[in-house]
Design an enzyme around this catalytic site. Sequence first.
Site, PDB file in Angstrom:
ATOM      1  N   HIS A  60       0.890  -1.166   0.000  1.00  0.00           N
ATOM      2  CA  HIS A  60       0.000   0.000   0.000  1.00  0.00           C
ATOM      3  C   HIS A  60       0.928   1.216   0.000  1.00  0.00           C
ATOM      4  O   HIS A  60       2.037   1.157   0.574  1.00  0.00           O
ATOM      5  CB  HIS A  60      -0.834   0.097   1.277  1.00  0.00           C
ATOM      6  CG  HIS A  60      -1.729  -1.067   1.549  1.00  0.00           C
ATOM      7  ND1 HIS A  60      -1.290  -2.220   2.139  1.00  0.00           N
ATOM      8  CD2 HIS A  60      -3.068  -1.229   1.359  1.00  0.00           C
ATOM      9  CE1 HIS A  60      -2.322  -3.056   2.286  1.00  0.00           C
ATOM     10  NE2 HIS A  60      -3.404  -2.477   1.819  1.00  0.00           N
ATOM     11  N   ASP A  74       2.390   1.953   3.301  1.00  0.00           N
ATOM     12  CA  ASP A  74       3.308   0.959   3.894  1.00  0.00           C
ATOM     13  C   ASP A  74       4.732   1.377   3.607  1.00  0.00           C
ATOM     14  O   ASP A  74       5.663   0.992   4.309  1.00  0.00           O
ATOM     15  CB  ASP A  74       3.162  -0.431   3.251  1.00  0.00           C
ATOM     16  CG  ASP A  74       1.771  -0.993   3.363  1.00  0.00           C
ATOM     17  OD1 ASP A  74       1.085  -0.668   4.340  1.00  0.00           O
ATOM     18  OD2 ASP A  74       1.384  -1.764   2.455  1.00  0.00           O
TER      19      ASP A  74
HETATM   20  C1  XUL Z   1      -7.469  -6.564   4.306  1.00  0.00           C
HETATM   21  C2  XUL Z   1      -6.655  -6.967   3.157  1.00  0.00           C
HETATM   22  C3  XUL Z   1      -5.823  -5.907   2.532  1.00  0.00           C
HETATM   23  C4  XUL Z   1      -5.725  -6.010   1.049  1.00  0.00           C
HETATM   24  C5  XUL Z   1      -5.034  -4.853   0.392  1.00  0.00           C
HETATM   25  O1  XUL Z   1      -8.260  -7.565   4.817  1.00  0.00           O
HETATM   26  O2  XUL Z   1      -6.666  -8.103   2.764  1.00  0.00           O
HETATM   27  O3  XUL Z   1      -4.571  -5.943   3.115  1.00  0.00           O
HETATM   28  O4  XUL Z   1      -5.081  -7.177   0.669  1.00  0.00           O
HETATM   29  O5  XUL Z   1      -5.558  -3.634   0.759  1.00  0.00           O
END
Ligand code: XUL
Length: 438
Positions: free
Chosen positions: A101, A104
């Site tokens: 993300h 992150d």
């Molecule tokens: C949350 C989840 C996230 C997604 C990306 O449950 O799985 O981490 O993978 O936003």
Amino acid sequence: MSDFFKGIEQVKYEGPKSTNPMAFKYYNADEVVMGKKMKEHLPFAMAWWHNLGANGVDMFGSGSADKSFGQIVGTMEHAKAKVDVGFEFMKKLGIEYFCFHDIDLVPEADDINETNRRLDELSDYILEKMKGTNIKCLWGTANMFGNPRYMNGAGSTNSPDVYAFAAAQVKKALDITVKLGGRGYVFWGGREGYETLLNTDVKFEQENIASLMKMAVEYGRSIGFTGDFYIEPKPKEPMKHQYDFDAATAIGFLRQYGLDKDFKLNIEANHATLAGHTFQHDLRISAINGMLGSIDANQGDMLLGWDTDEFPFNIYDTTMCMYEVLKAGGITGGFNFDAKNRRPSNTPEDMFYGYILGMDSFALGLKKAAQIIEDGRVDAFVKERYSGFESGIGKKVREGTTSLVELAEYAAQLKKPQSPGSGRQEYLESIVNSILFE
Ligand code: XUL
Ligand code: CO
């Protein structure tokens, strides 16, 4: 290379009899299964957020693991240390992909311009690190759920200003994904849903989410992104009700808004089980609709009603997952370990044990799934089960050349059908068990 994991050498394949906890028992990257190397069947990815970020914080307690990597958390020095440690980790495990993300990667600033500057700086740093390695991005995404501005949703927000921030984050995350060679771009709608219909216009919100996705496709293609966009379905958590409930719901949404050419699905095991399905079910639904794109490889706990994001160890589930993947002809994405160590597993060694467990579980699942297919008894049974449709009136049904009138006449002539035959579930389950535990 950083030396955070001092004393941990390159993790090698030693075979099922090995008792070395820092060795693979089943994952043998170059071993060929059904004509393809294991590492090609299983493009594993490290999840930046869990592996380099999650420190064991939960609703009842603070962090139990130190993920500061010798720096002050929240600084760019720390962000760079995470890159160093992440690359050392991936290299030592032979992992060639990572997922992230936006936030992150860098600490989010108060001003989005500064956050974007940090993202530019850090992605330059990652690009440098990537040189001379095979490591690249599997997919990127924007975190549109953590910041309080998204409390009413991102694409589904009631505020045009917040919507613009979501769009700005998607734009930047796409830039970084393309810069780092990403194969895909994910939308996980953590705040796209509702707590009560008393304050929510569902149609309005879904239209706005679709518009955001359309703009993302337009922008992505304009900067040369040729990969797939993915929706990652999840039924709930953090919202009471999330719009992308499961694979079938997400597919319907994508088709309704004309997004199905550019989007596939990223199926997460623990999300499928939260939706009341098996992991295998959501994989099958995606695959038969041509939308099985990528996989978030983890598992939940049937005794707990939330997303526990455990490292997968259930071989029955990894086998059934790989059975679906092999039958679908593989996936264009990869296997991202959206998984974290349990809170008391708080040492750097545990980070390796988690990934070794996950990689071995999928490697063994791959081998077992290949054996089930090569054995042929399950496939043969399914083929035989529907064989009535290969001729006669059944064939006409399949070809769409009959009618209710003709079928009713046919039924009248028969007076009473024969039994459709046993489903033989227990027989089939025994075959799977005998292959799993031979
Ligand atoms: C949350 C989840 C996230 C997604 C990306 O449950 O799985 O981490 O993978 O936003
Ligand atoms: Co996920």
